[in-house]
Design a protein around this motif. Structure first.
Motif, PDB file in Angstrom:
ATOM      1  N   PHE A  97      -2.146   2.785 -41.116  1.00  0.00           N
ATOM      2  CA  PHE A  97      -1.236   3.732 -40.491  1.00  0.00           C
ATOM      3  C   PHE A  97       0.182   3.421 -40.946  1.00  0.00           C
ATOM      4  N   LYS A  98       0.881   4.465 -41.344  1.00  0.00           N
ATOM      5  CA  LYS A  98       2.233   4.339 -41.862  1.00  0.00           C
ATOM      6  C   LYS A  98       3.190   5.184 -41.027  1.00  0.00           C
ATOM      7  N   PHE A  99       4.421   4.740 -40.970  1.00  0.00           N
ATOM      8  CA  PHE A  99       5.450   5.548 -40.339  1.00  0.00           C
ATOM      9  C   PHE A  99       5.798   6.672 -41.305  1.00  0.00           C
ATOM     10  N   CYS A 100       5.989   7.865 -40.775  1.00  0.00           N
ATOM     11  CA  CYS A 100       6.379   8.991 -41.624  1.00  0.00           C
ATOM     12  C   CYS A 100       7.474   9.795 -40.950  1.00  0.00           C
ATOM     13  N   LEU A 101       8.190  10.514 -41.766  1.00  0.00           N
ATOM     14  CA  LEU A 101       9.350  11.283 -41.337  1.00  0.00           C
ATOM     15  C   LEU A 101       9.322  12.626 -42.049  1.00  0.00           C
ATOM     16  N   LEU A 102       9.658  13.662 -41.348  1.00  0.00           N
ATOM     17  CA  LEU A 102       9.709  14.990 -41.940  1.00  0.00           C
ATOM     18  C   LEU A 102      10.700  14.985 -43.104  1.00  0.00           C
ATOM     19  N   LYS A 103      10.250  15.402 -44.293  1.00  0.00           N
ATOM     20  CA  LYS A 103      11.114  15.378 -45.478  1.00  0.00           C
ATOM     21  C   LYS A 103      12.389  16.189 -45.282  1.00  0.00           C
ATOM     22  N   SER A 104      12.300  17.275 -44.536  1.00  0.00           N
ATOM     23  CA  SER A 104      13.465  18.141 -44.343  1.00  0.00           C
ATOM     24  C   SER A 104      14.437  17.619 -43.286  1.00  0.00           C
ATOM     25  N   TYR A 105      14.107  16.500 -42.638  1.00  0.00           N
ATOM     26  CA  TYR A 105      15.009  15.924 -41.635  1.00  0.00           C
ATOM     27  C   TYR A 105      16.287  15.468 -42.350  1.00  0.00           C
ATOM     28  N   PRO A 106      17.458  15.709 -41.764  1.00  0.00           N
ATOM     29  CA  PRO A 106      18.724  15.327 -42.429  1.00  0.00           C
ATOM     30  C   PRO A 106      18.749  13.840 -42.813  1.00  0.00           C
ATOM     31  N   ASN A 107      19.117  13.570 -44.048  1.00  0.00           N
ATOM     32  CA  ASN A 107      19.221  12.213 -44.589  1.00  0.00           C
ATOM     33  C   ASN A 107      17.908  11.428 -44.461  1.00  0.00           C
ATOM     34  N   SER A 108      16.798  12.103 -44.649  1.00  0.00           N
ATOM     35  CA  SER A 108      15.497  11.471 -44.426  1.00  0.00           C
ATOM     36  C   SER A 108      15.264  10.244 -45.316  1.00  0.00           C
ATOM     37  N   LYS A 109      15.703  10.290 -46.551  1.00  0.00           N
ATOM     38  CA  LYS A 109      15.465   9.149 -47.447  1.00  0.00           C
ATOM     39  C   LYS A 109      16.257   7.921 -47.014  1.00  0.00           C
ATOM     40  N   ALA A 110      17.505   8.103 -46.651  1.00  0.00           N
ATOM     41  CA  ALA A 110      18.329   6.978 -46.189  1.00  0.00           C
ATOM     42  C   ALA A 110      17.803   6.440 -44.860  1.00  0.00           C
ATOM     43  N   LEU A 111      17.416   7.342 -43.987  1.00  0.00           N
ATOM     44  CA  LEU A 111      16.871   6.935 -42.693  1.00  0.00           C
ATOM     45  C   LEU A 111      15.557   6.171 -42.882  1.00  0.00           C
ATOM     46  N   MET A 112      14.696   6.643 -43.782  1.00  0.00           N
ATOM     47  CA  MET A 112      13.434   5.951 -44.036  1.00  0.00           C
ATOM     48  C   MET A 112      13.688   4.552 -44.579  1.00  0.00           C
ATOM     49  N   ALA A 113      14.667   4.390 -45.448  1.00  0.00           N
ATOM     50  CA  ALA A 113      14.984   3.057 -45.979  1.00  0.00           C
ATOM     51  C   ALA A 113      15.378   2.109 -44.847  1.00  0.00           C
ATOM     52  N   GLU A 114      16.152   2.591 -43.903  1.00  0.00           N
ATOM     53  CA  GLU A 114      16.571   1.767 -42.760  1.00  0.00           C
ATOM     54  C   GLU A 114      15.376   1.459 -41.848  1.00  0.00           C
ATOM     55  N   ILE A 115      14.540   2.438 -41.622  1.00  0.00           N
ATOM     56  CA  ILE A 115      13.346   2.245 -40.788  1.00  0.00           C
ATOM     57  C   ILE A 115      12.406   1.237 -41.445  1.00  0.00           C
ATOM     58  N   GLU A 116      12.190   1.377 -42.758  1.00  0.00           N
ATOM     59  CA  GLU A 116      11.316   0.440 -43.473  1.00  0.00           C
ATOM     60  C   GLU A 116      11.827  -0.991 -43.350  1.00  0.00           C
ATOM     61  N   LYS A 117      13.128  -1.164 -43.493  1.00  0.00           N
ATOM     62  CA  LYS A 117      13.724  -2.494 -43.372  1.00  0.00           C
ATOM     63  C   LYS A 117      13.426  -3.087 -41.993  1.00  0.00           C
ATOM     64  N   ASN A 118      13.622  -2.309 -40.948  1.00  0.00           N
ATOM     65  CA  ASN A 118      13.399  -2.795 -39.588  1.00  0.00           C
ATOM     66  C   ASN A 118      11.917  -2.987 -39.273  1.00  0.00           C
ATOM     67  N   LEU A 119      11.054  -2.121 -39.793  1.00  0.00           N
ATOM     68  CA  LEU A 119       9.610  -2.304 -39.593  1.00  0.00           C
ATOM     69  C   LEU A 119       9.123  -3.577 -40.289  1.00  0.00           C
ATOM     70  N   THR A 120       9.653  -3.863 -41.468  1.00  0.00           N
ATOM     71  CA  THR A 120       9.289  -5.085 -42.185  1.00  0.00           C
ATOM     72  C   THR A 120       9.699  -6.316 -41.387  1.00  0.00           C
ATOM     73  N   ILE A 121      10.906  -6.293 -40.844  1.00  0.00           N
ATOM     74  CA  ILE A 121      11.374  -7.407 -40.010  1.00  0.00           C
ATOM     75  C   ILE A 121      10.464  -7.565 -38.789  1.00  0.00           C
ATOM     76  N   ALA A 122      10.145  -6.445 -38.135  1.00  0.00           N
ATOM     77  CA  ALA A 122       9.296  -6.494 -36.937  1.00  0.00           C
ATOM     78  C   ALA A 122       7.899  -7.002 -37.272  1.00  0.00           C
ATOM     79  N   LYS A 123       7.361  -6.568 -38.392  1.00  0.00           N
ATOM     80  CA  LYS A 123       6.014  -6.991 -38.785  1.00  0.00           C
ATOM     81  C   LYS A 123       6.004  -8.470 -39.168  1.00  0.00           C
ATOM     82  N   ASN A 124       6.957  -8.896 -40.004  1.00  0.00           N
ATOM     83  CA  ASN A 124       7.005 -10.280 -40.477  1.00  0.00           C
ATOM     84  C   ASN A 124       7.324 -11.281 -39.366  1.00  0.00           C
TER      85      ASN A 124
END
Length: 179
Positions: A140-167
């Motif tokens: 299971f992966k976190f996903c974000l609507l592509k059309s959401y404003p600044n989705s790529k930048a937001l996903m990068a921030e979410i990925e960083k925090n999910l990695t910290i939470a997982k590790n």
């Protein structure tokens, strides 16, 4: 469907080609789940259910799922002669299993099922992991609507925090707390 229709902007789900058309997925995975069956401890066919060892074995049972369960559609479609009833949501599916009104629910998300069982005190539902279905481990992966404003930048921030939470073990602690 809810994300695609704009009713939600994000959630955790399994990555598919169809979903990638409108969703941006994290690179790693957040949670791995197992394929499992849910059935009533009071089912008259319990001994037969516990002997299930192939997809074909499910044909003699009344299966229940929910509308929008793409996984069950992929592996147990009507053209394979499975007796599948679909109802509105997963909570209702498990309530019907709990009351022994249907035989089996097959899930790609054993953790989600365990959470619902615990939350709703569905004490008659038993979960059994199965290993004979293709893709018995599901990511299971976190996903974000592509059309959401600044989705790529937001996903990068979410990925960083999910990695910290997982590790750091936070995600495992959350899973342990609720399951």
């Amino acid at each position: 469907m809810l994300v695609k229709n704009g009713e939600f902007n994000s959630h955790f789900t399994v990555k598919t080609d169809k979903r990638e058309e409108f969703l941006l997925f994290q690179n790693g995975n957040t949670i791995s789940t197992r394929i499992a069956i849910a059935y009533s401890k009071n089912n008259n066919l319990k001994a037969e259910v516990e002997k299930i060892n192939s997809i074909e074995s499910f044909k003699k049972f009344e299966l229940i799922s929910y509308i929008g369960d793409n996984w069950i559609d992929t592996y147990f479609s009507k053209d394979k002669n499975f007796n599948i009833v679909k109802i509105s949501n997963l909570n209702s599916v498990l309530a019907m299993i709990n009351s022994n009104r249907k035989d089996i629910h097959i899930t790609a998300n054993d953790l989600g099922i365990k959470y619902i069982i615990k939350k709703n005190n569905l004490n008659n539902v038993f979960i059994k992991n199965i290993n004979f279905v293709e893709a018995s481990d599901i990511e299971f992966k976190f996903c974000l609507l592509k059309s959401y404003p600044n989705s790529k930048a937001l996903m990068a921030e979410i990925e960083k925090n999910l990695t910290i939470a997982k590790n750091s073990g936070i995600i495992d602690k959350i899973i342990s707390k609720y399951l």
